[in-house]
Design a protein around this motif. Structure first.
Motif, PDB file in Angstrom:
ATOM      1  N   LEU A 106       5.930 -10.355  -2.612  1.00 12.21           N
ATOM      2  CA  LEU A 106       5.414 -10.864  -3.708  1.00 12.21           C
ATOM      3  C   LEU A 106       3.462 -10.256  -4.624  1.00 12.21           C
ATOM      4  O   LEU A 106       3.652 -10.187  -5.654  1.00 12.21           O
ATOM      5  CB  LEU A 106       4.807 -12.116  -4.028  1.00 12.21           C
ATOM      6  N   ALA A 107       2.864  -9.441  -3.041  1.00 12.17           N
ATOM      7  CA  ALA A 107       2.079  -9.282  -4.148  1.00 12.17           C
ATOM      8  C   ALA A 107       2.216  -7.773  -4.669  1.00 12.17           C
ATOM      9  O   ALA A 107       1.898  -8.023  -6.094  1.00 12.17           O
ATOM     10  CB  ALA A 107       0.815  -8.929  -3.207  1.00 12.17           C
ATOM     11  N   GLU A 108       3.095  -7.449  -4.501  1.00 14.67           N
ATOM     12  CA  GLU A 108       3.119  -6.373  -4.418  1.00 14.67           C
ATOM     13  C   GLU A 108       4.047  -5.898  -5.991  1.00 14.67           C
ATOM     14  O   GLU A 108       4.574  -5.955  -7.366  1.00 14.67           O
ATOM     15  CB  GLU A 108       4.075  -5.568  -4.177  1.00 14.67           C
ATOM     16  N   VAL A 109       5.661  -7.315  -6.548  1.00 13.48           N
ATOM     17  CA  VAL A 109       5.792  -7.837  -7.445  1.00 13.48           C
ATOM     18  C   VAL A 109       5.006  -8.083  -8.528  1.00 13.48           C
ATOM     19  O   VAL A 109       5.404  -7.871  -9.762  1.00 13.48           O
ATOM     20  CB  VAL A 109       7.747  -8.977  -7.288  1.00 13.48           C
ATOM     21  N   ALA A 110       4.062  -9.380  -8.311  1.00 11.56           N
ATOM     22  CA  ALA A 110       3.224  -9.559  -9.814  1.00 11.56           C
ATOM     23  C   ALA A 110       2.606  -8.541 -10.119  1.00 11.56           C
ATOM     24  O   ALA A 110       2.192  -8.784 -11.058  1.00 11.56           O
ATOM     25  CB  ALA A 110       2.338 -10.439  -8.640  1.00 11.56           C
ATOM     26  N   GLY A 111       2.101  -7.425  -9.224  1.00  9.68           N
ATOM     27  CA  GLY A 111       1.372  -5.900  -9.507  1.00  9.68           C
ATOM     28  C   GLY A 111       2.382  -5.622 -10.158  1.00  9.68           C
ATOM     29  O   GLY A 111       1.766  -4.372 -11.421  1.00  9.68           O
ATOM     30  N   ARG A 112       4.130  -4.966 -10.706  1.00  2.05           N
ATOM     31  CA  ARG A 112       4.616  -4.872 -10.675  1.00  2.05           C
ATOM     32  C   ARG A 112       5.265  -5.427 -12.232  1.00  2.05           C
ATOM     33  O   ARG A 112       6.216  -4.681 -12.384  1.00  2.05           O
ATOM     34  CB  ARG A 112       5.871  -4.386 -10.082  1.00  2.05           C
ATOM     35  N   SER A 113       5.017  -6.439 -12.804  1.00  4.74           N
ATOM     36  CA  SER A 113       5.887  -7.275 -12.979  1.00  4.74           C
ATOM     37  C   SER A 113       5.747  -7.525 -14.774  1.00  4.74           C
ATOM     38  O   SER A 113       6.610  -7.298 -15.233  1.00  4.74           O
ATOM     39  CB  SER A 113       5.122  -8.602 -12.629  1.00  4.74           C
ATOM     40  N   SER A 114       4.532  -6.407 -14.766  1.00  6.13           N
ATOM     41  CA  SER A 114       4.708  -5.925 -16.755  1.00  6.13           C
ATOM     42  C   SER A 114       4.879  -4.512 -16.256  1.00  6.13           C
ATOM     43  O   SER A 114       4.543  -3.797 -17.953  1.00  6.13           O
ATOM     44  CB  SER A 114       3.291  -6.061 -16.834  1.00  6.13           C
ATOM     45  N   LYS A 115       5.206  -3.564 -15.126  1.00  4.60           N
ATOM     46  CA  LYS A 115       5.849  -2.505 -15.227  1.00  4.60           C
ATOM     47  C   LYS A 115       7.336  -2.434 -15.367  1.00  4.60           C
ATOM     48  O   LYS A 115       7.633  -2.814 -14.300  1.00  4.60           O
ATOM     49  CB  LYS A 115       4.987  -1.601 -14.143  1.00  4.60           C
ATOM     50  N   GLU A 116       7.978  -1.437 -15.488  1.00  2.00           N
ATOM     51  CA  GLU A 116       9.522  -0.890 -15.709  1.00  2.00           C
ATOM     52  C   GLU A 116       9.818   0.418 -15.034  1.00  2.00           C
ATOM     53  O   GLU A 116      10.652   0.650 -14.674  1.00  2.00           O
ATOM     54  CB  GLU A 116      10.257  -0.914 -17.327  1.00  2.00           C
ATOM     55  N   ALA A 117       8.329   0.697 -15.164  1.00  2.00           N
ATOM     56  CA  ALA A 117       8.541   2.322 -14.214  1.00  2.00           C
ATOM     57  C   ALA A 117       8.842   2.590 -12.956  1.00  2.00           C
ATOM     58  O   ALA A 117       8.432   1.882 -12.440  1.00  2.00           O
ATOM     59  CB  ALA A 117       7.693   3.592 -14.874  1.00  2.00           C
ATOM     60  N   THR A 118       9.314   3.286 -12.133  1.00  2.00           N
ATOM     61  CA  THR A 118      10.074   3.254 -10.630  1.00  2.00           C
ATOM     62  C   THR A 118       8.792   3.260  -9.986  1.00  2.00           C
ATOM     63  O   THR A 118       7.955   4.805 -10.827  1.00  2.00           O
ATOM     64  CB  THR A 118      11.317   4.158 -10.311  1.00  2.00           C
ATOM     65  N   PRO A 119       7.969   2.940  -9.284  1.00  2.00           N
ATOM     66  CA  PRO A 119       6.588   3.519  -8.617  1.00  2.00           C
ATOM     67  C   PRO A 119       6.893   4.588  -8.014  1.00  2.00           C
ATOM     68  O   PRO A 119       7.768   4.852  -7.604  1.00  2.00           O
ATOM     69  CB  PRO A 119       6.424   2.138  -7.259  1.00  2.00           C
ATOM     70  N   ASP A 120       5.542   5.302  -7.805  1.00  2.00           N
ATOM     71  CA  ASP A 120       5.239   6.542  -7.497  1.00  2.00           C
ATOM     72  C   ASP A 120       5.096   6.773  -5.886  1.00  2.00           C
ATOM     73  O   ASP A 120       5.708   7.672  -5.533  1.00  2.00           O
ATOM     74  CB  ASP A 120       3.732   6.920  -8.117  1.00  2.00           C
ATOM     75  N   SER A 121       5.003   5.162  -5.863  1.00  2.00           N
ATOM     76  CA  SER A 121       4.781   5.348  -4.299  1.00  2.00           C
ATOM     77  C   SER A 121       4.987   4.189  -3.929  1.00  2.00           C
ATOM     78  O   SER A 121       5.516   2.952  -4.581  1.00  2.00           O
ATOM     79  CB  SER A 121       3.785   5.523  -3.474  1.00  2.00           C
ATOM     80  N   VAL A 122       6.041   3.879  -2.191  1.00  2.00           N
ATOM     81  CA  VAL A 122       6.420   2.714  -1.762  1.00  2.00           C
ATOM     82  C   VAL A 122       5.626   2.161  -0.544  1.00  2.00           C
ATOM     83  O   VAL A 122       5.513   2.481   0.483  1.00  2.00           O
ATOM     84  CB  VAL A 122       7.419   2.444  -1.584  1.00  2.00           C
ATOM     85  N   PRO A 123       4.931   0.476  -0.383  1.00  2.00           N
ATOM     86  CA  PRO A 123       4.662   0.328   0.469  1.00  2.00           C
ATOM     87  C   PRO A 123       5.495  -0.158   1.650  1.00  2.00           C
ATOM     88  O   PRO A 123       6.598  -0.179   1.787  1.00  2.00           O
ATOM     89  CB  PRO A 123       3.916  -0.725  -0.275  1.00  2.00           C
ATOM     90  N   MET A 124       4.739   0.296   2.952  1.00  2.00           N
ATOM     91  CA  MET A 124       5.625   0.034   4.318  1.00  2.00           C
ATOM     92  C   MET A 124       5.030  -0.698   5.305  1.00  2.00           C
ATOM     93  O   MET A 124       3.629  -0.429   5.601  1.00  2.00           O
ATOM     94  CB  MET A 124       6.114   1.405   4.825  1.00  2.00           C
ATOM     95  N   PHE A 125       5.308  -1.626   6.329  1.00  2.00           N
ATOM     96  CA  PHE A 125       4.786  -2.358   7.053  1.00  2.00           C
ATOM     97  C   PHE A 125       5.785  -1.920   8.720  1.00  2.00           C
ATOM     98  O   PHE A 125       6.818  -2.200   8.573  1.00  2.00           O
ATOM     99  CB  PHE A 125       4.962  -3.641   6.967  1.00  2.00           C
ATOM    100  N   LEU A 126       5.265  -1.246   9.417  1.00  2.00           N
ATOM    101  CA  LEU A 126       5.499  -0.426  10.148  1.00  2.00           C
ATOM    102  C   LEU A 126       4.747  -1.166  11.595  1.00  2.00           C
ATOM    103  O   LEU A 126       3.450  -1.169  11.401  1.00  2.00           O
ATOM    104  CB  LEU A 126       5.414   1.804  10.568  1.00  2.00           C
ATOM    105  N   ASN A 127       6.162  -1.870  11.909  1.00  2.00           N
ATOM    106  CA  ASN A 127       5.821  -3.128  13.633  1.00  2.00           C
ATOM    107  C   ASN A 127       6.718  -2.035  14.488  1.00  2.00           C
ATOM    108  O   ASN A 127       7.836  -2.427  14.635  1.00  2.00           O
ATOM    109  CB  ASN A 127       5.661  -4.133  13.283  1.00  2.00           C
ATOM    110  N   THR A 128       5.623  -2.291  14.979  1.00  2.00           N
ATOM    111  CA  THR A 128       6.146  -1.121  16.552  1.00  2.00           C
ATOM    112  C   THR A 128       6.097  -2.080  18.127  1.00  2.00           C
ATOM    113  O   THR A 128       4.491  -2.749  18.090  1.00  2.00           O
ATOM    114  CB  THR A 128       5.856   0.480  17.196  1.00  2.00           C
ATOM    115  N   GLU A 129       6.365  -1.361  19.323  1.00  2.00           N
ATOM    116  CA  GLU A 129       5.541  -1.912  20.111  1.00  2.00           C
ATOM    117  C   GLU A 129       4.051  -1.590  20.194  1.00  2.00           C
ATOM    118  O   GLU A 129       3.548  -2.236  20.724  1.00  2.00           O
ATOM    119  CB  GLU A 129       6.248  -2.182  21.984  1.00  2.00           C
TER     120      GLU A 129
END
Length: 240
Positions: free
Chosen positions: A197-220
């Motif tokens: 939701l924090a990412e969505v809130a930051g993008r709510s006024s932008k329509e362009a495709t983001p230059d980068s995409v955040p990812m949570f990577l969880n492993t053992e």
């Protein structure tokens, strides 16, 4: 009785989640529903529509593909290009769980599979061109279900029909509703949903495709916060 092998509940399944945003420039709201109390995964939580990719999703034709920049991000940090199947799954899950149509007017060239019969009867072909890939997260170890979930953002204007009509929705999500971004944290949310939701809130006024995409990577071994950008998926890697 099905002869299919039992699902390995510890395996990580690929999944698509759809964040539908309406009134982006005035009073932004997003579509959410509540999972059942007996659900094995995130019971009682308010979530976005979405679910696991089905094996058949790879064979469903799309009237429009996911845009090239999102395709680039979707093919990073993975062992195969699942872009098509992820787009199909996003459209299918949105239809099943909300009854809302993301597609293009048209007639199917062949008889649609059972999962798509009612969708096809609306006179639409699935179209993934409006999907924006904005987040990816892998469920941490030790959970009853684990998913490698890709979150897609779409504007409600891309949908066909009455966006307040959920009469064709399944019963998987209850209390489907449009929630103001400023009020959404009053609901019982999964941790990862709050992060997205924090990412969505930051993008709510932008329509362009983001230059980068955040990812949570969880492993053992570790949990990392990455950004999928260009051809360097580990760029800007940080501890969460």
């Amino acid at each position: 009785m099905s002869n299919s092998p039992p699902i390995d509940k510890t395996a990580i399944r690929h999944a698509s989640t759809v964040i539908v945003l309406r009134d982006r420039h005035t009073a932004p709201r997003i579509l959410m529903g509540q999972r059942g109390a007996k659900a094995a995964f995130m019971p009682n939580k308010f979530v976005f529509p979405g679910g696991a990719v089905d094996a058949a999703d790879v064979d469903i034709p799309l009237a429009g593909k996911i845009n090239p920049r999102c395709h680039t991000h979707l093919t990073q940090k993975t062992d195969a290009d699942r872009t098509h199947a992820l787009g199909v799954a996003a459209i299918r899950e949105l239809w099943e769980e909300t009854g809302l149509i993301l597609g293009k007017k048209g007639v199917w060239d062949s008889t649609p599979p059972a999962d798509w019969t009612e969708y096809a009867a609306t006179g639409h072909l699935p179209d993934a061109s409006a999907l924006q890939f904005v987040f990816r997260a892998i469920t941490p170890p030790g959970r009853p279900r684990r998913f490698d979930a890709r979150f897609f953002l779409i504007d409600a204007e891309a949908l066909h029909g009455d966006i307040d009509d959920f009469s064709n929705a399944s019963d998987e999500l209850s209390h489907l509703q449009w929630i103001a971004l400023e009020d959404v944290r009053k609901f019982d949310l999964p941790f990862i949903t709050e992060v997205v939701l924090a990412e969505v809130a930051g993008r709510s006024s932008k329509e362009a495709t983001p230059d980068s995409v955040p990812m949570f990577l969880n492993t053992e071994e570790e949990s990392l916060f990455l950004r999928l950008a260009g051809n360097s998926p580990l760029e800007h890697a940080l501890k969460p």
